[in-house]
Design an enzyme around this catalytic site. Structure first.
Site, PDB file in Angstrom:
ATOM      1  N   THR A 112      24.792   5.642   0.884  1.00 34.79           N
ATOM      2  CA  THR A 112      26.015   5.987   1.614  1.00 34.79           C
ATOM      3  C   THR A 112      25.725   6.900   2.802  1.00 34.79           C
ATOM      4  O   THR A 112      26.296   6.724   3.890  1.00 34.79           O
ATOM      5  CB  THR A 112      27.034   6.661   0.675  1.00 34.79           C
ATOM      6  N   THR A 150      29.083   0.562   2.005  1.00 33.49           N
ATOM      7  CA  THR A 150      27.652   0.861   1.934  1.00 33.49           C
ATOM      8  C   THR A 150      26.932  -0.157   1.063  1.00 33.49           C
ATOM      9  O   THR A 150      25.781  -0.535   1.338  1.00 33.49           O
ATOM     10  CB  THR A 150      27.435   2.278   1.359  1.00 33.49           C
ATOM     11  N   THR A 162     -23.753 -10.506 -10.047  1.00 32.13           N
ATOM     12  CA  THR A 162     -22.636 -10.547 -10.988  1.00 32.13           C
ATOM     13  C   THR A 162     -22.845  -9.435 -12.004  1.00 32.13           C
ATOM     14  O   THR A 162     -23.972  -9.193 -12.449  1.00 32.13           O
ATOM     15  CB  THR A 162     -22.561 -11.905 -11.720  1.00 32.13           C
ATOM     16  N   SER A 207     -21.274  15.429   5.725  1.00 27.32           N
ATOM     17  CA  SER A 207     -21.420  16.549   4.812  1.00 27.32           C
ATOM     18  C   SER A 207     -21.504  17.859   5.574  1.00 27.32           C
ATOM     19  O   SER A 207     -22.049  17.923   6.680  1.00 27.32           O
ATOM     20  CB  SER A 207     -22.683  16.388   3.954  1.00 27.32           C
ATOM     21  N   LYS A 226     -26.269  13.149   6.656  1.00 25.41           N
ATOM     22  CA  LYS A 226     -25.539  12.274   5.748  1.00 25.41           C
ATOM     23  C   LYS A 226     -24.332  11.677   6.467  1.00 25.41           C
ATOM     24  O   LYS A 226     -23.581  12.373   7.142  1.00 25.41           O
ATOM     25  CB  LYS A 226     -25.078  13.054   4.517  1.00 25.41           C
TER      26      LYS A 226
END
Length: 477
Positions: free
Chosen positions: A114, A154, A200, A331, A337
């Site tokens: 509303t 509404t 897999t 890092s 890194k």
């Protein structure tokens, strides 16, 4: 001069105007395009800090619904030419992106939307008043409820506008997915000659090409456009014309059909009126379906991102089969890194979408009888999920996928050292011999091809032909 006039003049000097609603007087900023009910909603619902203006597609959708309603009411003789023109002109301003800052209500709110509907009604009324030459708040000339909200509730405006907004948000998402798919397919072509090991259960399996791996990524995403389109089709069935609970109270005969036809014309979407407006007023099934579609996409994007992190892991002690673009130092303590920050961010977005699917499901179930009061939560999450998915997909595409490079030597090394290539020998030396060779390779550290040659199980020409990249990565004729 009466007391109210004196009070209004005093408020004017303070930058405030005094409006009234059913609960009494309400102080509204003098220059605000919204009115009393919007001001109350702002005070009551300070939850997310995300107002309607954060999602322009929802404002445009509300404007389209209000314009369609004005057209229908005008055709039925319920609005004068002047009022209809003023409402449609105000809606046109919103569709052009003007005055969106006036939509200040929090996306999460009580009242089944509303406050969002009244925010639109009040803004459109005041914009219309300006077009007619009146001051803000002079609603006797153009009223938010009596005119802008005529023949509406509404409960049919907000769901209809929400559906259109989500459909619009989905269009950008589809474009982002298609562009990512194209980038993955392009990498499939670029890496077509890079032989590597497939895996897999995180163990060596059989050889494939890096190109095949990326082609599969692309194909996997190619299925999603049709899913999104199907979910959008469901959202285009609306309950406009049902008003409060779907019975159409306070709307004249024929209004709903006219309003939906006008809405289809304005929105350029295949909007249709639901077959049962009472059911359509409370049912959230289309929203649940759309959410599950986003969740499905998010799951695929997370899987893709995690695969990229695995394939680029290392660089010295991991798979290191691909290099991701270096985007920032990784890092504060370990020099040199570099982390896979782009796939990491994509995965976090995916988790957010997956988690909010549960929120949307619970909110959809929580509707009672003829209305679902939890719809604002559903709409907020779906619009937000479309937005963050679109942005994250573009990020992944432009800042990661397009810059990926293959580490060809590392891929070759993995194939040469893998025991998995013994699978290609099974049709030629038998399963038992192949198993024995695999076990011996593990114990001795020797290569499969070397052991087969030592035992003279195959000639050199046979062995090289069987283990050629062309034969190992495709079905045999």
């Amino acid at each position: 001069m009466n007391k109210n006039t004196n009070l209004q003049q005093e408020n004017d000097t303070e930058g405030i105007r005094l409006e009234k609603d059913s609960l009494g007087e309400q102080r509204v900023p003098l220059n605000a395009w919204y009115g009393a009910q919007t001001q109350r909603a702002k005070q009551n619902f300070d939850i997310t800090g995300v107002p309607i203006s954060h999602f322009p597609e929802l404002i445009r959708a509300l404007a389209m619904v209000k314009a369609a309603a004005a057209r229908a009411n005008h055709r039925l003789g319920l609005l004068t030419d002047e009022k209809a023109d003023a409402i449609q002109g105000a809606c046109a301003q919103l569709l052009r992106g003007e005055h969106h800052e006036a939509f200040i209500v929090d996306l999460i709110q009580g009242g089944a939307g509303t406050s969002s509907n009244m925010n639109a009604n009040e803004v459109i009324a005041n914009l219309g008043l300006a077009r007619l030459g009146f001051d803000k708040g002079q609603y006797q000339h153009l009223h938010p409820n009596n005119d802008v909200n005529r023949s509406q509730s509404t409960n049919d405006v907000y769901p209809t506008a929400s559906r259109l907004a989500i459909v619009e948000a989905a269009q950008g998402l589809k474009v982002a997915v298609k562009e990512l798919q194209h980038s993955l397919a392009a990498k499939g072509v670029e890496f077509a000659d890079v032989l590597k090991m497939g895996r897999t259960q995180m163990q060596d399996a059989v050889p494939m090409t890096l190109g095949q791996e990326f082609e599969a990524f692309a194909y996997n995403l190619g299925e999603e456009e049709a899913r999104i389109n199907a979910a959008c089709t469901l959202l285009c069935e609306v309950n406009l014309g049902g008003t409060a609970i779907g019975t159409g109270i306070n709307a004249p005969a024929g209004y709903g059909e006219i309003a939906v036809t006008e809405l289809a014309d304005i929105s350029n979407l295949p909007v249709t009126q639901a077959g049962n407006l009472i059911e359509a007023s409370y049912d959230m099934g289309a929203f649940v379906t759309f959410s599950s579609t986003l969740k499905r996409l998010a799951v695929k994007l997370s899987k893709l991102s995690n695969d990229l992190r695995l394939l680029s892991s290392g660089p010295r002690t991991g798979f290191n089969e691909i290099d991701l673009p270096a985007m920032q130092p990784g890092s504060s303590i370990m020099p040199g890194k570099v982390n896979p920050v782009i796939p990491e961010a994509m995965t976090q977005t995916a988790f957010q979408v997956i988690g909010t699917d549960t929120t949307i499901t619970l909110a959809a179930e929580a509707g009672q009888l003829q209305l679902n009061a939890m719809e604002p939560l559903i709409v907020y999450n779906l619009l937000n999920n479309c937005r963050i998915l679109s942005k994250s997909i573009r990020m992944l595409d432009q800042l990661c996928i397009r810059g990926i490079a293959a580490n060809r030597e590392q891929c070759d090394r993995h194939v040469a050292q893998s025991i998995g290539i013994v699978t290609a020998l099974v049709p030629h030396i038998g399963y038992d011999n192949a198993s024995r060779i695999a076990g011996k390779a593990l114990l001795t550290g020797k290569g499969v091809a070397e052991l087969v040659q030592e035992e003279k199980l195959l000639s050199d020409d046979q062995l090289s032909g069987i283990l050629s990249p062309q034969n190992m990565v495709r079905q045999q004729g």
